[in-house]
Design an enzyme around this catalytic site. Structure first.
Site, short mmCIF file in Angstrom:
data_model
loop_
_atom_site.label_atom_id
_atom_site.label_comp_id
_atom_site.label_asym_id
_atom_site.label_seq_id
_atom_site.Cartn_x
_atom_site.Cartn_y
_atom_site.Cartn_z
CD GLU A 33 -67.40 -32.30 -23.28
OE1 GLU A 33 -68.34 -32.00 -22.50
OE2 GLU A 33 -66.22 -32.45 -22.89
CG ASP A 36 -74.71 -33.04 -20.60
OD1 ASP A 36 -74.78 -32.89 -21.84
OD2 ASP A 36 -74.51 -32.08 -19.81
N GLY A 121 -64.02 -19.32 -14.92
CA GLY A 121 -64.50 -19.17 -16.29
C GLY A 121 -63.68 -19.92 -17.32
CB ALA A 122 -60.68 -21.88 -17.21
N GLY A 123 -63.83 -23.30 -17.70
CA GLY A 123 -64.45 -24.57 -18.04
C GLY A 123 -64.13 -25.68 -17.05
CB SER A 127 -70.09 -21.69 -11.51
OG SER A 127 -70.24 -22.71 -12.46
CG ASP A 171 -70.33 -28.89 -14.71
OD1 ASP A 171 -69.93 -29.85 -15.39
OD2 ASP A 171 -70.59 -27.76 -15.19
P1 ADP Z 1 -66.62 -21.92 -14.74
O1 ADP Z 1 -67.68 -22.59 -13.96
O2 ADP Z 1 -66.30 -22.60 -16.03
O3 ADP Z 1 -65.37 -21.65 -13.96
P2 ADP Z 1 -68.57 -19.82 -14.77
O4 ADP Z 1 -68.69 -18.57 -15.54
O5 ADP Z 1 -69.68 -20.78 -14.81
O6 ADP Z 1 -67.19 -20.49 -15.19
O7 ADP Z 1 -68.35 -19.45 -13.24
C1 ADP Z 1 -67.37 -18.54 -12.84
C2 ADP Z 1 -67.93 -17.62 -11.79
O8 ADP Z 1 -68.08 -18.32 -10.53
C3 ADP Z 1 -67.01 -16.46 -11.47
O9 ADP Z 1 -67.17 -15.41 -12.40
C4 ADP Z 1 -67.47 -16.09 -10.06
O10 ADP Z 1 -68.64 -15.31 -10.10
C5 ADP Z 1 -67.83 -17.45 -9.45
N1 ADP Z 1 -66.65 -17.97 -8.71
C6 ADP Z 1 -65.89 -19.01 -9.03
N2 ADP Z 1 -64.89 -19.20 -8.15
C7 ADP Z 1 -65.03 -18.24 -7.23
C8 ADP Z 1 -64.30 -17.87 -6.04
N3 ADP Z 1 -63.21 -18.56 -5.65
N4 ADP Z 1 -64.75 -16.82 -5.33
C9 ADP Z 1 -65.83 -16.13 -5.72
N5 ADP Z 1 -66.55 -16.41 -6.81
C10 ADP Z 1 -66.16 -17.45 -7.57
MG MG Z 2 -69.67 -22.82 -14.56
#
Ligand code: ADP
Ligand code: MG
Length: 385
Positions: A33, A36, A121-123, A127, A171
């Site tokens: 951690e 990178d 958004g849980a890590g 995205s 990622d």
């Molecule tokens: P993480 O990558 O840790 O989950 P991020 O904030 O980087 O958190 O990304 C989350 C965002 O990615 C969401 O708010 C949304 O905009 C997009 N996203 C993730 N999964 C989906 C999904 N199944 N459908 C649409 N958008 C998604």
């Molecule tokens: Mg992300």
């Protein structure tokens, strides 16, 4: 119902026609951690939670997107792609389209339905999963012929430019290159990688989601990057060949940084130790020694909390509670810090009792119910229908 099928059925209802369906998973990082951006090593795995996109050309100049998660739909022209502030979920898809366009690939109109079960958004990098699913699917339907690694890099740039997050490559790499029952030892400098067998033999990987994200996260992240750079500069005065903390030994850190700045010393010592912990963790896995692997995870948490100082009360609490169970053989915060998840290795037979009790004490302490996700190392991005 099967998620791929749900996404496909939604596609058929909205658009008719037979789509290509691509699955791209979320990811965990077992150890390594904040290494990178120091040219170091990481040890991620793709997980059995994924984003699914169903995609088909539509013979127009329009992109039509439907999100199951947001119960939303959007139509945009291909010549007018800019990041959207009102519908951020579209950025992870359109950012990928934009990257293909920048490389002079002709993207024509297409319809796309997106869904999945990676917590947002849980890590767990939902995205990256969106970007990689989209990149893989478009590469497929338009026959662009890009390699997996090229798609990884393209997806990473989409995140930089359309989501505005200057993430490393781990990622997207883990999402695309994941392999069942393996972790990926990835060298962030050369992008060389090896699959290391991860035989869980009765243990489970459990994530506790603190459900917090402290506002300190971004400033602290940037500050740590600066501190590492300052450390490298101090070492370069005596060892001009050193390019990054990857090239450095602990005794060099002690010799060159400790007498000058104790904070920078602590940060750099953590990074150098963490890079070596990834090597030790892989040796442990190769000799099927999960106990040693787990101990290294505890050490990483200790380092992130005390020396690198990127943990927070919620994460430390989750780790301390988990540690009370002998069945938890390893645990640490995962990701940049100041919120997100902890990752735990728990003996299967004790998993329910341990997760119930950790959940309860977290509720009592913070009046928030943590998310609990059990995950397994799984396959990377692929066409599945
Ligand atoms: P993480 O990558 O840790 O989950 P991020 O904030 O980087 O958190 O990304 C989350 C965002 O990615 C969401 O708010 C949304 O905009 C997009 N996203 C993730 N999964 C989906 C999904 N199944 N459908 C649409 N958008 C998604
Ligand atoms: Mg992300």
């Amino acid at each position: 119902m099967d998620l791929a099928l749900t996404v496909r059925n939604t596609f058929v209802q909205h658009f008719h026609g037979e789509p290509v369906v691509v699955r791209s998973p979320g990811r965990i990082n077992l150890i390594g951690e904040h290494t990178d951006y120091n040219d170091g090593l990481v040890l991620p795995a793709a997980i059995d939670k994924a984003v699914y996109v169903a995609v088909h050309k539509n013979n127009s100049n329009l992109v039509r997107l439907v999100s199951q998660e947001y119960n939303d739909q959007v139509e945009v022209g291909l010549t007018e792609l800019v990041p959207s502030s009102s519908k951020p979920w579209t950025n992870y898809i359109l950012g990928v389209v934009n990257q293909f366009q920048k490389r002079n690939f002709t993207v024509t109109g297409f319809n796309l339905v997106i869904g999945g079960d990676v917590p947002l958004g849980a890590g767990l990098s939902s995205s990256a999963a969106v970007e990689c699913a989209t990149a893989y699917a478009l590469n497929e339907i338009f026959s662009f012929g890009l390699s997996r690694l090229e798609l990884v890099k393209l997806a990473q740039l989409a995140e930089h430019e359309f989501a505005g997050v200057k993430c490393g490559i781990m990622d997207q790499f883990a999402s695309v290159f994941g392999k069942p029952n393996h972790v990926i030892k990835l060298d962030c400098r050369s992008l060389e990688y090896v699959y290391v067998p991860f035989d869980l033999s009765g243990y489970k990987i459990v994530l506790f989601d603190s459900r917090v994200k402290h506002s300190l996260a971004l400033t602290a992240y940037n500050k740590r990057r600066e501190e590492c750079e300052s450390g490298v500069q101090l070492i370069q005065r005596q060892y001009p060949d050193v390019k990054s903390l990857r090239d450095v030994t602990l005794s060099q850190v002690e010799e060159c940084i400790k007498p000058v700045d104790l904070t920078i010393f602590k940060r750099c010592a953590y990074v150098v130790e963490e890079i070596s912990r990834v090597e030790q963790a892989c040796e442990a896995l190769n000799s099927n020694d999960l106990d040693t692997f787990g101990k290294l995870m505890f050490q990483t948490h200790e380092g992130l909390s005390q020396a690198y100082e990127v943990s927070c009360a919620e994460l430390d609490f989750l780790i301390n509670e988990a540690k009370k169970f002998p069945a938890v053989i390893g645990a640490r915060m995962m990701g940049g810090g100041f919120g997100g998840c902890t990752i735990n290795l728990i003996a299967g037979a004790e998993m329910k009792r341990a997760t119930d009790l950790v959940t309860l004490s977290y509720q009592n302490q913070f009046t928030v119910t943590p998310g609990v996700y059990q995950v397994t190392p799984s396959a990377g991005t692929a066409v599945i229908v």
